[in-house]
Design an enzyme around this catalytic site. Sequence first.
Site, PDB file in Angstrom:
ATOM      1  N   GLY A 116       1.473   1.134   6.343  1.00 37.56           N
ATOM      2  CA  GLY A 116       0.412   0.146   6.327  1.00 37.56           C
ATOM      3  C   GLY A 116       0.427  -0.703   7.578  1.00 37.56           C
ATOM      4  O   GLY A 116       1.087  -0.376   8.570  1.00 37.56           O
ATOM      5  N   THR A 152       0.833  -1.201   0.000  1.00 38.00           N
ATOM      6  CA  THR A 152       0.000   0.000   0.000  1.00 38.00           C
ATOM      7  C   THR A 152       0.870   1.254   0.000  1.00 38.00           C
ATOM      8  O   THR A 152       0.557   2.243  -0.675  1.00 38.00           O
ATOM      9  CB  THR A 152      -0.950   0.004   1.216  1.00 38.00           C
ATOM     10  OG1 THR A 152      -1.635  -1.249   1.264  1.00 38.00           O
ATOM     11  CG2 THR A 152      -1.972   1.116   1.118  1.00 38.00           C
ATOM     12  N   LYS A 198      -7.474  -6.119   6.260  1.00 38.04           N
ATOM     13  CA  LYS A 198      -6.529  -6.030   7.382  1.00 38.04           C
ATOM     14  C   LYS A 198      -7.217  -5.696   8.709  1.00 38.04           C
ATOM     15  O   LYS A 198      -6.562  -5.652   9.750  1.00 38.04           O
ATOM     16  CB  LYS A 198      -5.460  -4.971   7.085  1.00 38.04           C
ATOM     17  CG  LYS A 198      -4.734  -5.157   5.750  1.00 38.04           C
ATOM     18  CD  LYS A 198      -4.007  -6.476   5.681  1.00 38.04           C
ATOM     19  CE  LYS A 198      -3.373  -6.718   4.318  1.00 38.04           C
ATOM     20  NZ  LYS A 198      -2.354  -5.735   3.964  1.00 38.04           N
ATOM     21  N   GLU A 234      10.208   0.749  11.328  1.00 41.48           N
ATOM     22  CA  GLU A 234       8.851   1.305  11.330  1.00 41.48           C
ATOM     23  C   GLU A 234       8.460   1.785  12.726  1.00 41.48           C
ATOM     24  O   GLU A 234       7.869   2.857  12.888  1.00 41.48           O
ATOM     25  CB  GLU A 234       7.863   0.241  10.833  1.00 41.48           C
ATOM     26  CG  GLU A 234       8.008  -0.058   9.355  1.00 41.48           C
ATOM     27  CD  GLU A 234       7.184  -1.253   8.894  1.00 41.48           C
ATOM     28  OE1 GLU A 234       7.038  -1.434   7.678  1.00 41.48           O
ATOM     29  OE2 GLU A 234       6.684  -2.004   9.758  1.00 41.48           O
TER      30      GLU A 234
END
Length: 217
Positions: free
Chosen positions: A82, A31, A121, A103
Amino acid sequence: MTQDELKQKVAQAAMHYIKDVAIVGVGTGSTVKHFINYLANIKGDIEGAVSSSEMSTAQLKSVGIPVLDLNAVGTLDVYVDGADEVTPHKHMVKGGGGALTREKIIGAASKKFICIVDETKCVDVLGKFPLPVEVVPMARSYVAREMVKLGGQPVWRENFITDNHNVILDVHNLDIIDPIKLEQIINNITGVVCVGIFAMRPADVVLVGKGTEVITL
């Protein structure tokens, strides 16, 4: 709409949150690839990006966006990434792509965390997706035994090395009822670099591509 079209739509919706932002935190994944493509359209309006992976760094550079060192930048206004799973409480499981440590660092250093996902998700309880745990290589077997004690089934992600030169255990069969508590427990196991539960620092906004719309949580 196809799943990829939903990812494009939700990535485009994230652009709303980076108006007047000079340096953008950029995550990793399918994404986010679409988000980087949209970011390329306004590259003249931003100074650059802080990237969470070598993969995203390569894509950013390929579209002409400077990649900056977080140490030189300090606190970021916005981080867009994402997730592999996200709950209504905005708690996430991340790390399917192996970039969970960077991240989590960028998320912690950002004022606002924008999570972009398609509806597949979204879950009520984390744990259906195997939980990634980044581990110092010599601690792999020890940490795996500790994961078993917690009720999980760890599987070594063979032939995969993180950007930080560590290995990943994917832990199956965990029902993560209390994600903050479990994140703290796993973080405290010697040899663990990072666990893919993002609950102590959850997302601030979750954009979900559902049907033909983008829903904001």
